[in-house]
Design a protein around this motif. Structure first.
Motif, PDB file in Angstrom:
ATOM      1  N   ARG A   1     -22.635  -3.269  -9.031  1.00 23.47           N
ATOM      2  CA  ARG A   1     -23.954  -2.688  -9.270  1.00 23.47           C
ATOM      3  C   ARG A   1     -24.113  -1.374  -8.504  1.00 23.47           C
ATOM      4  O   ARG A   1     -24.644  -0.391  -9.040  1.00 23.47           O
TER       5      ARG A   1
ATOM      6  N   GLU B   1     -24.761   2.241 -10.250  1.00 21.20           N
ATOM      7  CA  GLU B   1     -26.040   2.909 -10.040  1.00 21.20           C
ATOM      8  C   GLU B   1     -25.891   4.270  -9.372  1.00 21.20           C
ATOM      9  O   GLU B   1     -26.714   5.156  -9.558  1.00 21.20           O
TER      10      GLU B   1
ATOM     11  N   THR C   1     -34.930   5.792 -10.369  1.00 23.02           N
ATOM     12  CA  THR C   1     -34.496   4.549 -11.009  1.00 23.02           C
ATOM     13  C   THR C   1     -35.661   3.995 -11.822  1.00 23.02           C
ATOM     14  O   THR C   1     -36.711   3.652 -11.265  1.00 23.02           O
TER      15      THR C   1
ATOM     16  N   VAL D   1     -34.165  -1.817 -13.019  1.00 24.91           N
ATOM     17  CA  VAL D   1     -33.099  -2.412 -12.214  1.00 24.91           C
ATOM     18  C   VAL D   1     -32.758  -3.784 -12.775  1.00 24.91           C
ATOM     19  O   VAL D   1     -33.607  -4.435 -13.389  1.00 24.91           O
ATOM     20  N   PRO D   2     -31.521  -4.256 -12.581  1.00 22.29           N
ATOM     21  CA  PRO D   2     -31.147  -5.586 -13.081  1.00 22.29           C
ATOM     22  C   PRO D   2     -31.957  -6.670 -12.385  1.00 22.29           C
ATOM     23  O   PRO D   2     -32.274  -6.573 -11.203  1.00 22.29           O
TER      24      PRO D   2
ATOM     25  N   GLN E   1     -26.170 -10.669  -8.122  1.00 27.51           N
ATOM     26  CA  GLN E   1     -25.818  -9.344  -8.623  1.00 27.51           C
ATOM     27  C   GLN E   1     -24.570  -8.797  -7.949  1.00 27.51           C
ATOM     28  O   GLN E   1     -23.827  -8.020  -8.545  1.00 27.51           O
TER      29      GLN E   1
ATOM     30  N   SER F   1     -34.191  -3.574 -20.069  1.00 31.54           N
ATOM     31  CA  SER F   1     -34.811  -4.706 -19.353  1.00 31.54           C
ATOM     32  C   SER F   1     -34.460  -6.023 -20.029  1.00 31.54           C
ATOM     33  O   SER F   1     -34.194  -7.019 -19.357  1.00 31.54           O
TER      34      SER F   1
ATOM     35  N   GLY G   1     -29.820  -1.839 -15.844  1.00 30.52           N
ATOM     36  CA  GLY G   1     -30.496  -0.813 -15.061  1.00 30.52           C
ATOM     37  C   GLY G   1     -30.520   0.511 -15.805  1.00 30.52           C
ATOM     38  O   GLY G   1     -29.709   0.763 -16.703  1.00 30.52           O
TER      39      GLY G   1
END
Length: 471
Positions: A348, A352, A366, A369-370, A377, A432, A437
């Protein structure tokens, strides 16, 4: 022999109690499902009749007198008769609706797989209050454990995803002796889709009426002009018809985007489960939008790994890629280049923060986000779809609002190809839904980078076949 007789009587009494309690539970479950629309009324009646018949047969079997002398010949049965209690447990386990039996003190005594997935239960025996922090539901269960009838309870959650639940709590008399003869049957019905549909209908009407007012007013004005003094003016008529065509095309794009956004928001709480190759999507996007890029003098290319598999829905991910690339082409200058890059197998943090650097003056935000725990994660791997353009860039103050509905940056609100202001909102909601993300980085005069990272499938260990459910 008297000791054996007492053991047989006790075993028979317990079996009678079990079959009566289980038949009552099953009947309640099917009644609740029929009331909430989970199954049809005739299916519920048939299921209740089948469970009652099985319970009656089993009741007769366990209450029949026991023969002491063995038969002369014991013939093997051609096909073993399935235990009715096991069959009933199997039916409950296969129900898509979460069903739980709550015992004294709020302890979870039984939960079907749908309930374990819904509440994230590791095993039965946990306290319900530890996994469901809804005071109204817990209060209703406390009343049911005292034998009091309860009304359905509705509650909503908004993190990590919006959901609307109706909880049905039913008191069950077990027949057990002692201070706790009651149990609570908890049936949870997910009404998120119904609530979202009601809200989407109202939002669609409000948004459509607001955004369509301007082009409709323009069309009405041009039609009135063409029917009046410009009736015989060929030059004015051609010019007005061209503008009317542009306004009609804008309305068509607006309606298409509103419908697409409504569909995405409707299913946002239901994550997809298919496996999709986003590298192939990137190459297909270049082929589809290549003519539009060449028309504007922009070069578009794909820089994708050989394969990058994610868990997702192909049509929606195509919409993400095409929205981002189309925006990049629209706001790029002639002679520049747009690159759609795909990389897989990233953590992640790598996904990102590994975008192309636009310099120290670049602004970054951002947007999504996950979802999920930090520990979960950390173990996952992601694939990134990154679209970079060499356009004019976006001011820092605009970045946080890019995914708002109908928000358009100053200087990008006019022209025949004016956007609807819904493209990035659609991208955000699709990301989403995919539990991914969305990051934007931009520097004025240098361009922008839009990065979407999506979870890759998790390799599941082999699972041994589960034994029969507990009665």
């Amino acid at each position: 022999m008297s000791n054996l007789d007492s053991q047989i009587r006790e075993r028979t009494r317990l079996r009678r109690r079990d079959v009566i309690a289980l038949t009552a539970i099953m009947t309640m479950v099917f009644v609740v499902l029929a009331m909430t629309g989970g199954i049809g009324i005739w299916e519920a009646i048939a299921a209740v009749a089948a469970v009652a018949a099985l319970g009656f047969i089993y009741y007769l079997l366990v209450t029949a007198p026991v023969r002491r002398e063995p038969p002369a010949i014991i013939a093997p049965a051609a096909r073993p008769v399935e235990n009715p209690l096991h069959l009933a447990d199997t039916i409950v386990a296969r129900l898509p609706t979460p069903v739980l039996v709550i015992g004294p003190g709020g302890r979870i005594e039984q939960a079907n797989p749908a309930a374990r997935d819904f509440l994230g239960l590791g095993a039965e025996g946990a306290q319900l209050s530890a996994v469901l922090r809804q005071p109204k539901v817990l209060e209703s269960i406390s009343g049911a454990l005292r034998g009091e009838a309860q009304k359905p309870v509705e509650y909503s959650t908004f993190a990590p995803m919006e959901s609307h639940i109706r909880a049905h709590v039913i008191p069950l008399k077990t027949g057990l002796e002692g201070p706790f003869p009651w149990r609570a049957l908890l049936v949870m019905s997910d009404e998120t889709s119904i609530k979202r549909a009601d809200r989407m209908r109202a939002d669609f009407l409000a948004n459509a009426s607001h955004e369509l007012r301007t082009p409709l007013a323009s069309l009405a004005g041009f039609i009135e002009t063409l029917r009046g003094h410009a009736r015989e003016d060929i030059g004015a008529r051609d010019r007005f018809l061209s503008i009317m065509q542009d306004q009609t095309e804008r309305m068509r794009r607006l309606i298409d985007d509103l419908l697409s956004l409504s569909r995405v928001e409707m299913d946002e709480h239901l994550p997809p489960s298919d496996e999709v190759d986003v590298a192939a999507i990137a190459r297909d996007t270049v082929d589809v939008l290549g003519p539009i890029a060449r028309e504007k003098g922009v070069m578009i290319e794909a820089d994708a790994d050989e394969r990058a598999i994610v868990t997702g829905q192909r049509d929606q991910l195509i919409e993400v890629a095409q929205n981002l690339v189309e925006n990049a082409i629209k706001y790029s200058v002639s002679g520049s280049r747009v690159v759609i890059e795909v990389r897989g197998g990233l953590t992640r943090e790598q996904a990102e923060h590994s975008s192309h650097s636009l310099g120290n003056q670049a602004a970054r935000v951002t947007i999504a986000v996950p979802s999920g725990s930090a520990s979960g994660q950390a173990k996952r791997r992601f694939a990134v779809i990154r679209v970079r353009d060499a356009g004019v860039g976006i001011e820092r103050r605009h970045l946080p609002r890019l995914s708002e509905r109908f928000y358009r940056v100053d200087g990008q609100k006019s022209g025949p190809k004016e956007g609807t202001g819904l493209g990035l909102a659609i991208v955000k909601h699709i990301v989403s839904r995919h539990r991914g993300g969305f990051v934007v980085e931009s520097a004025q005069g240098e361009g922008s980078v839009f990065s979407v990272f999506l979870p890759m499938p998790v390799e599941k260990p082999a699972i041994q076949e589960a034994g029969p459910a507990r009665s």
